[in-house]
Write a protein that holds these residues in place. Sequence first.
Motif, PDB file in Angstrom:
ATOM      1  N   UNK A   1       0.846  -1.187   0.000  1.00  0.00           N
ATOM      2  CA  UNK A   1       0.000   0.000   0.000  1.00  0.00           C
ATOM      3  C   UNK A   1       0.889   1.249   0.000  1.00  0.00           C
ATOM      4  N   UNK A   2       0.582   2.179  -0.897  1.00  0.00           N
ATOM      5  CA  UNK A   2       1.379   3.386  -1.025  1.00  0.00           C
ATOM      6  C   UNK A   2       1.023   4.420   0.042  1.00  0.00           C
ATOM      7  N   UNK A   3       2.025   5.183   0.431  1.00  0.00           N
ATOM      8  CA  UNK A   3       1.793   6.284   1.363  1.00  0.00           C
ATOM      9  C   UNK A   3       1.873   7.631   0.657  1.00  0.00           C
ATOM     10  N   UNK A   4       2.040   7.618  -0.684  1.00  0.00           N
ATOM     11  CA  UNK A   4       2.152   8.856  -1.453  1.00  0.00           C
ATOM     12  C   UNK A   4       0.847   9.642  -1.374  1.00  0.00           C
ATOM     13  N   UNK A   5       0.991  10.938  -1.049  1.00  0.00           N
ATOM     14  CA  UNK A   5      -0.170  11.832  -1.020  1.00  0.00           C
ATOM     15  C   UNK A   5       0.238  13.217  -1.490  1.00  0.00           C
ATOM     16  N   UNK A  30       7.756   9.756  -3.154  1.00  0.00           N
ATOM     17  CA  UNK A  30       7.461  10.565  -4.343  1.00  0.00           C
ATOM     18  C   UNK A  30       8.698  10.755  -5.207  1.00  0.00           C
ATOM     19  N   UNK A  31       8.453  10.935  -6.481  1.00  0.00           N
ATOM     20  CA  UNK A  31       9.492  11.294  -7.448  1.00  0.00           C
ATOM     21  C   UNK A  31       9.188  12.718  -7.894  1.00  0.00           C
ATOM     22  N   UNK A  32      10.172  13.608  -7.804  1.00  0.00           N
ATOM     23  CA  UNK A  32       9.996  15.006  -8.187  1.00  0.00           C
ATOM     24  C   UNK A  32      10.531  15.227  -9.591  1.00  0.00           C
ATOM     25  N   UNK A  33       9.758  15.934 -10.387  1.00  0.00           N
ATOM     26  CA  UNK A  33      10.126  16.267 -11.760  1.00  0.00           C
ATOM     27  C   UNK A  33      10.315  17.786 -11.820  1.00  0.00           C
ATOM     28  N   UNK A  34      11.528  18.225 -12.088  1.00  0.00           N
ATOM     29  CA  UNK A  34      11.819  19.649 -12.230  1.00  0.00           C
ATOM     30  C   UNK A  34      11.803  19.983 -13.719  1.00  0.00           C
ATOM     31  N   UNK A  35      10.965  20.922 -14.102  1.00  0.00           N
ATOM     32  CA  UNK A  35      10.782  21.275 -15.506  1.00  0.00           C
ATOM     33  C   UNK A  35      11.531  22.574 -15.787  1.00  0.00           C
ATOM     34  N   UNK A  36      12.540  22.485 -16.619  1.00  0.00           N
ATOM     35  CA  UNK A  36      13.310  23.669 -16.994  1.00  0.00           C
ATOM     36  C   UNK A  36      12.458  24.623 -17.802  1.00  0.00           C
ATOM     37  N   UNK A  37      12.863  25.885 -17.848  1.00  0.00           N
ATOM     38  CA  UNK A  37      12.099  26.916 -18.533  1.00  0.00           C
ATOM     39  C   UNK A  37      11.761  26.539 -19.968  1.00  0.00           C
ATOM     40  N   UNK A  38      10.472  26.521 -20.257  1.00  0.00           N
ATOM     41  CA  UNK A  38       9.992  26.180 -21.596  1.00  0.00           C
ATOM     42  C   UNK A  38       9.388  27.417 -22.237  1.00  0.00           C
ATOM     43  N   UNK A  39       9.801  27.663 -23.485  1.00  0.00           N
ATOM     44  CA  UNK A  39       9.187  28.741 -24.244  1.00  0.00           C
ATOM     45  C   UNK A  39       8.573  28.138 -25.492  1.00  0.00           C
ATOM     46  N   UNK A  40       8.354  28.936 -26.517  1.00  0.00           N
ATOM     47  CA  UNK A  40       7.625  28.478 -27.699  1.00  0.00           C
ATOM     48  C   UNK A  40       8.523  27.899 -28.781  1.00  0.00           C
ATOM     49  N   UNK A 132       6.687  19.052 -10.723  1.00  0.00           N
ATOM     50  CA  UNK A 132       5.599  18.075 -10.638  1.00  0.00           C
ATOM     51  C   UNK A 132       6.068  16.928  -9.755  1.00  0.00           C
ATOM     52  N   UNK A 133       5.138  16.183  -9.214  1.00  0.00           N
ATOM     53  CA  UNK A 133       5.475  14.993  -8.414  1.00  0.00           C
ATOM     54  C   UNK A 133       4.581  13.838  -8.843  1.00  0.00           C
ATOM     55  N   UNK A 134       5.153  12.658  -8.780  1.00  0.00           N
ATOM     56  CA  UNK A 134       4.406  11.422  -9.010  1.00  0.00           C
ATOM     57  C   UNK A 134       4.836  10.429  -7.943  1.00  0.00           C
ATOM     58  N   UNK A 135       4.075   9.400  -7.787  1.00  0.00           N
ATOM     59  CA  UNK A 135       4.453   8.347  -6.859  1.00  0.00           C
ATOM     60  C   UNK A 135       5.716   7.664  -7.384  1.00  0.00           C
ATOM     61  N   UNK A 136       6.666   7.399  -6.487  1.00  0.00           N
ATOM     62  CA  UNK A 136       7.888   6.709  -6.841  1.00  0.00           C
ATOM     63  C   UNK A 136       7.660   5.220  -6.648  1.00  0.00           C
ATOM     64  N   UNK A 137       7.591   4.499  -7.754  1.00  0.00           N
ATOM     65  CA  UNK A 137       7.328   3.057  -7.679  1.00  0.00           C
ATOM     66  C   UNK A 137       8.577   2.207  -7.703  1.00  0.00           C
ATOM     67  N   UNK A 138       9.743   2.844  -7.622  1.00  0.00           N
ATOM     68  CA  UNK A 138      11.013   2.079  -7.636  1.00  0.00           C
ATOM     69  C   UNK A 138      11.317   1.545  -6.259  1.00  0.00           C
TER      70      UNK A 138
END
Length: 138
Positions: A1-5, A30-40, A132-138
């Motif tokens: 059972x996951x504890x991710x919230x 949790x797994x954290x995703x850092x998104x670098x600056x995105x432009x067009x 962003x964050x997602x559950x870390x399933x590793x």
Amino acid sequence: MSTFRMEHKNPEGLFQSKAFSQAITVSGKAKTIYIGGQNAVNASGELVGPGDLEVQTKQALHNIATILASEHASFANLVKLNIYLVSGSDPRIGYKAFLEVAGELEHPPLVTVLFVSEFARPSVLLEIDGIAVIEDND
């Protein structure tokens, strides 16, 4: 059972917005995703929509969606967005484009909008970075 919230908080006494949350807590594995600056800039390195904030916003958001998808995430996993707009831009145009690309999120991320004088590349009207964050399933 996951504890991710991931909990979106809008405490009593603060403005309740459909566009952003006031606070988000993340706990558990949790797994954290850092998104670098995105432009067009598209995959070919070409600037999409010179002078058109709506088109540029959509391209930047498509770039973010690509990054999120590469980690099996979506806009629903966003915790924080920093949006940098060239001074004089109308943030409502960007918000409209966000709704068209991401849809209205049940639990929107934290959002900071800043105005800047210009970007390194002429004709760029915005840049967006995020977390962003997602559950870390590793």
